[in-house]
Design a protein around this motif. Structure first.
Motif, PDB file in Angstrom:
ATOM      1  N   TYR A   1      50.923   6.675  19.110  1.00 14.87           N
ATOM      2  CA  TYR A   1      50.133   6.672  17.881  1.00 14.87           C
ATOM      3  C   TYR A   1      48.645   6.673  18.213  1.00 14.87           C
ATOM      4  O   TYR A   1      48.225   6.312  19.327  1.00 14.87           O
ATOM      5  CB  TYR A   1      50.477   5.441  17.035  1.00 14.87           C
ATOM      6  CG  TYR A   1      51.940   5.356  16.680  1.00 14.87           C
ATOM      7  CD1 TYR A   1      52.439   6.013  15.563  1.00 14.87           C
ATOM      8  CD2 TYR A   1      52.835   4.640  17.485  1.00 14.87           C
ATOM      9  CE1 TYR A   1      53.796   5.953  15.244  1.00 14.87           C
ATOM     10  CE2 TYR A   1      54.181   4.575  17.176  1.00 14.87           C
ATOM     11  CZ  TYR A   1      54.657   5.240  16.056  1.00 14.87           C
ATOM     12  OH  TYR A   1      55.994   5.183  15.747  1.00 14.87           O
TER      13      TYR A   1
ATOM     14  N   TYR B   1      48.037   6.826  12.809  1.00 15.94           N
ATOM     15  CA  TYR B   1      48.784   8.067  12.612  1.00 15.94           C
ATOM     16  C   TYR B   1      49.712   8.304  13.795  1.00 15.94           C
ATOM     17  O   TYR B   1      49.430   7.888  14.927  1.00 15.94           O
ATOM     18  CB  TYR B   1      47.829   9.263  12.525  1.00 15.94           C
ATOM     19  CG  TYR B   1      46.842   9.161  11.400  1.00 15.94           C
ATOM     20  CD1 TYR B   1      47.155   9.628  10.127  1.00 15.94           C
ATOM     21  CD2 TYR B   1      45.579   8.595  11.600  1.00 15.94           C
ATOM     22  CE1 TYR B   1      46.250   9.528   9.077  1.00 15.94           C
ATOM     23  CE2 TYR B   1      44.672   8.497  10.565  1.00 15.94           C
ATOM     24  CZ  TYR B   1      45.015   8.957   9.305  1.00 15.94           C
ATOM     25  OH  TYR B   1      44.110   8.854   8.275  1.00 15.94           O
TER      26      TYR B   1
ATOM     27  N   GLY C   1      50.304  13.695  12.509  1.00 16.11           N
ATOM     28  CA  GLY C   1      49.353  13.480  11.427  1.00 16.11           C
ATOM     29  C   GLY C   1      49.872  12.608  10.307  1.00 16.11           C
ATOM     30  O   GLY C   1      49.170  12.377   9.317  1.00 16.11           O
ATOM     31  N   LYS C   2      51.079  12.076  10.453  1.00 16.04           N
ATOM     32  CA  LYS C   2      51.627  11.197   9.416  1.00 16.04           C
ATOM     33  C   LYS C   2      50.920   9.847   9.461  1.00 16.04           C
ATOM     34  O   LYS C   2      50.818   9.210  10.504  1.00 16.04           O
ATOM     35  CB  LYS C   2      53.126  10.993   9.636  1.00 16.04           C
ATOM     36  CG  LYS C   2      53.764  10.071   8.612  1.00 16.04           C
ATOM     37  CD  LYS C   2      55.246   9.845   8.907  1.00 16.04           C
ATOM     38  CE  LYS C   2      55.866   8.853   7.928  1.00 16.04           C
ATOM     39  NZ  LYS C   2      57.294   8.591   8.246  1.00 16.04           N
ATOM     40  N   GLU C   3      50.453   9.417   8.296  1.00 16.47           N
ATOM     41  CA  GLU C   3      49.771   8.126   8.187  1.00 16.47           C
ATOM     42  C   GLU C   3      50.799   7.004   8.073  1.00 16.47           C
ATOM     43  O   GLU C   3      51.652   7.009   7.194  1.00 16.47           O
ATOM     44  CB  GLU C   3      48.855   8.124   6.965  1.00 16.47           C
ATOM     45  CG  GLU C   3      48.110   6.822   6.736  1.00 16.47           C
ATOM     46  CD  GLU C   3      47.399   6.798   5.394  1.00 16.47           C
ATOM     47  OE1 GLU C   3      47.788   5.990   4.524  1.00 16.47           O
ATOM     48  OE2 GLU C   3      46.465   7.610   5.206  1.00 16.47           O
TER      49      GLU C   3
ATOM     50  N   SER D   1      51.271  -1.502   9.836  1.00 16.46           N
ATOM     51  CA  SER D   1      52.058  -0.394  10.384  1.00 16.46           C
ATOM     52  C   SER D   1      53.346  -0.855  11.057  1.00 16.46           C
ATOM     53  O   SER D   1      54.327  -0.111  11.112  1.00 16.46           O
ATOM     54  CB  SER D   1      51.217   0.386  11.402  1.00 16.46           C
ATOM     55  OG  SER D   1      51.043  -0.377  12.591  1.00 16.46           O
TER      56      SER D   1
ATOM     57  N   LEU E   1      41.560  10.551   9.614  1.00 21.13           N
ATOM     58  CA  LEU E   1      42.450  11.516  10.269  1.00 21.13           C
ATOM     59  C   LEU E   1      41.653  12.501  11.120  1.00 21.13           C
ATOM     60  O   LEU E   1      42.028  12.809  12.254  1.00 21.13           O
ATOM     61  CB  LEU E   1      43.288  12.276   9.247  1.00 21.13           C
ATOM     62  CG  LEU E   1      44.202  13.347   9.848  1.00 21.13           C
ATOM     63  CD1 LEU E   1      45.162  12.754  10.875  1.00 21.13           C
ATOM     64  CD2 LEU E   1      44.966  14.093   8.769  1.00 21.13           C
TER      65      LEU E   1
END
Length: 506
Positions: free
Chosen positions: A5, A21, A25-27, A67, A442
């Motif tokens: 990540y 991320y 690119g997934k948050e 997260s 991002l």
């Protein structure tokens, strides 16, 4: 191999964010915290550096906790933040004074003087490729030299905000090149510091305070033991140079091809495209280095965007009763939906934090009469912000005749379907909205992904990490109405030059 990540950190003028991320690119998580804008005197906009660092530590910790990611799996970090402004540091992580935000205009008199000097357009502008304005480091350093000269000896390092944060994270002092390329502090032809520039601005005394330059995707340090303990990150985690905020938001919209318009809405109205040919035009706001090799970012910008609505809400709607479960932004959208594009003919000039047209311009409404209600004022703010963007976009099109087709848009306005539709209608072009909630974090996190070798460059990173979520199509009948309104807006701005000058006379 276990999943890896990346962490992106974004410090705007009044808000600090951190987001985690995966490499697609997934948050996974984002955390934010507001910071105070300090206005010790008229036209001063400052912030507390200790509060800024405290906020940065807090949002990193919170993002990690939210997260659920093992900190060992966070393998790269990168920062962005508002461009320009000024942050001065002394010995041992000691701030010399408050940080100065880019909306500051204390140094406006220096701008008038420099533009009147023959040498700026002939010698300096071709080197820096940027207009000069009060919130830039060159103006602020000149002002400090004359008004707070003791700061020169007390200063060890000059930073932009993201470089300051990276310094605290790593203990290593550097300035990243896309950011510094938009400050008038370097020669864009040599991509380095230039004594001729410092001589012209009479700030040569400050030059030895500038740290070495690094590239966006270059490793610029590692997380220190102290910051690892404070943030929850792992000591030794590499930190990329990062990206200038306007470039960070642009790459997060997928702006990797020439001749495509990108719009970023926030404190600043940012309107830009990339090119292989740098432009040093007298009437152009800025050409800066883009984080893609041999690409340049051509920008028209001013502090005239969505922050005007924030100001209006904080000043006039703070105690407004709204429906339970409804946000104040939903309330504003509902007010605008209760009006029509051809209703009221009320104009708003979004110059609360500065102008993009006339130096003396201030904010205000024109055309008020007894018919107007709150809903008309809110619509006028929405439209005034759009018209400010249109003013910049029209100028960009004079430099690039191929700037056609759909535009990518990012920033706070993308949270309002109402405002997005108005933007598309007014511009008369489709707007592409990408699947990105936080473009700043991002965009700079992508620099970490490239640093780590996950992608060869931002081009490949954007192909994998950025996707268009929806397209807003314009209502061309409304476009005709907005065009007439915009023409009226531009004409009134031109004719207000004299009244604004009178209002600003002491």
């Amino acid at each position: 191999m276990s999943k890896r990540y990346i962490l992106g950190i974004d410090n705007g003028g009044t808000n600090t964010k951190a987001a985690i991320y995966d490499m697609s690119g997934k948050e996974l998580a984002v955390s934010s915290r507001g910071t105070k804008m300090l206005t010790p005197r008229p036209f001063f906009t400052e912030r507390s550096i200790p509060e800024l660092i405290e906020a940065t530590i807090e949002v990193i910790k919170n993002a990690i906790n939210k997260s659920g990611v093992d900190p060992e799996a966070i393998v790269g970090v990168s920062c962005t933040g508002h461009g320009n402004g000024l942050y001065l540091m002394g010995e041992e992580f000691t701030p010399v004074r408050n940080g100065i935000i880019s909306t500051d205009s204390r140094a406006i008199d220096y701008i008038d003087k420099w533009y009147q000097e023959k040498g700026f357009e002939e010698k300096i502008h071709p080197l820096t490729m940027s207009s000069v304005w009060a919130g830039q480091p060159v103006a602020l350093l000149a002002w400090l030299k004359d008004n707070e000269p003791e700061m020169i000896d007390r200063t060890k390092y000059i930073f932009m905000v993201k470089d300051l944060v990276r310094y605290y994270l790593t203990g290593k002092a550097t300035l990243e090149i896309t950011d510094i390329s938009g400050t008038n502090l370097i020669n864009l032809k040599t991509k380095n510091y230039d004594d001729d520039i410092f001589d012209f601005f009479d700030i040569l005394d400050w030059k030895d305070k500038l740290p070495p330059l690094v590239n966006s995707t270059e490793e610029a340090g590692k997380i220190s033991k102290k910051m690892a303990e404070l943030t929850g990150l792992v000591e030794g985690t590499p930190v990329a140079g990062g990206v200038f905020d306007i470039a960070s938001s642009a790459v997060a919209t997928g702006l990797v091809n020439d001749n495509q318009l990108a719009i970023v809405t926030g404190t600043w109205s940012i309107n830009e495209y990339i090119t292989s040919e740098p432009k040093a035009e007298a009437d152009l706001f800025m050409t800066s280095i883009y984080p893609i090799e041999d690409k340049w970012l051509v920008t028209e910008a001013s502090p005239t965007s969505a922050s005007n609505l924030e100001w209006f809400i904080n000043t006039f709607l703070a105690n407004q009763p709204i429906t339970t479960g409804q946000s104040i932004y939903d309330y504003c959208n509902d007010l605008v939906c209760d009006t029509t594009v051809d209703e009221g003919q009320l104009l708003f000039f979004p110059f609360i934090f500065g102008s993009n047209s006339i130096a003396d311009a201030t904010s205000g409404f024109v055309g008020i009469n007894s018919y107007h209600e709150l809903k008309h004022f809110v619509r006028a703010i929405y439209e005034g912000v759009i018209f400010s963007h249109m003013y910049h976009i029209e100028k960009l099109r004079t430099f690039n005749l191929n700037l056609e087709g759909a535009a990518r848009i990012a920033g706070g306005i993308t949270n309002s379907d109402v405002w997005l539709q108005m933007f598309s209608d007014a511009l008369g072009i489709p707007l592409e909205i990408v699947t990105v909630k936080e473009s700043g974090t991002l965009g700079t996190a992508m620099a970490a992904a490239v640093m780590l070798g996950e992608y060869p460059s931002f081009v490949e990173a954007a192909d994998e990490m950025i996707h268009v979520a929806k397209i807003i199509e314009p209502d061309l009948e409304k476009t005709k109405v907005y065009r007439k309104k915009y023409t009226k807006y531009a004409d009134v701005v031109d004719n207000m030059a004299s009244p604004w000058k009178i209002m600003n006379e002491s």
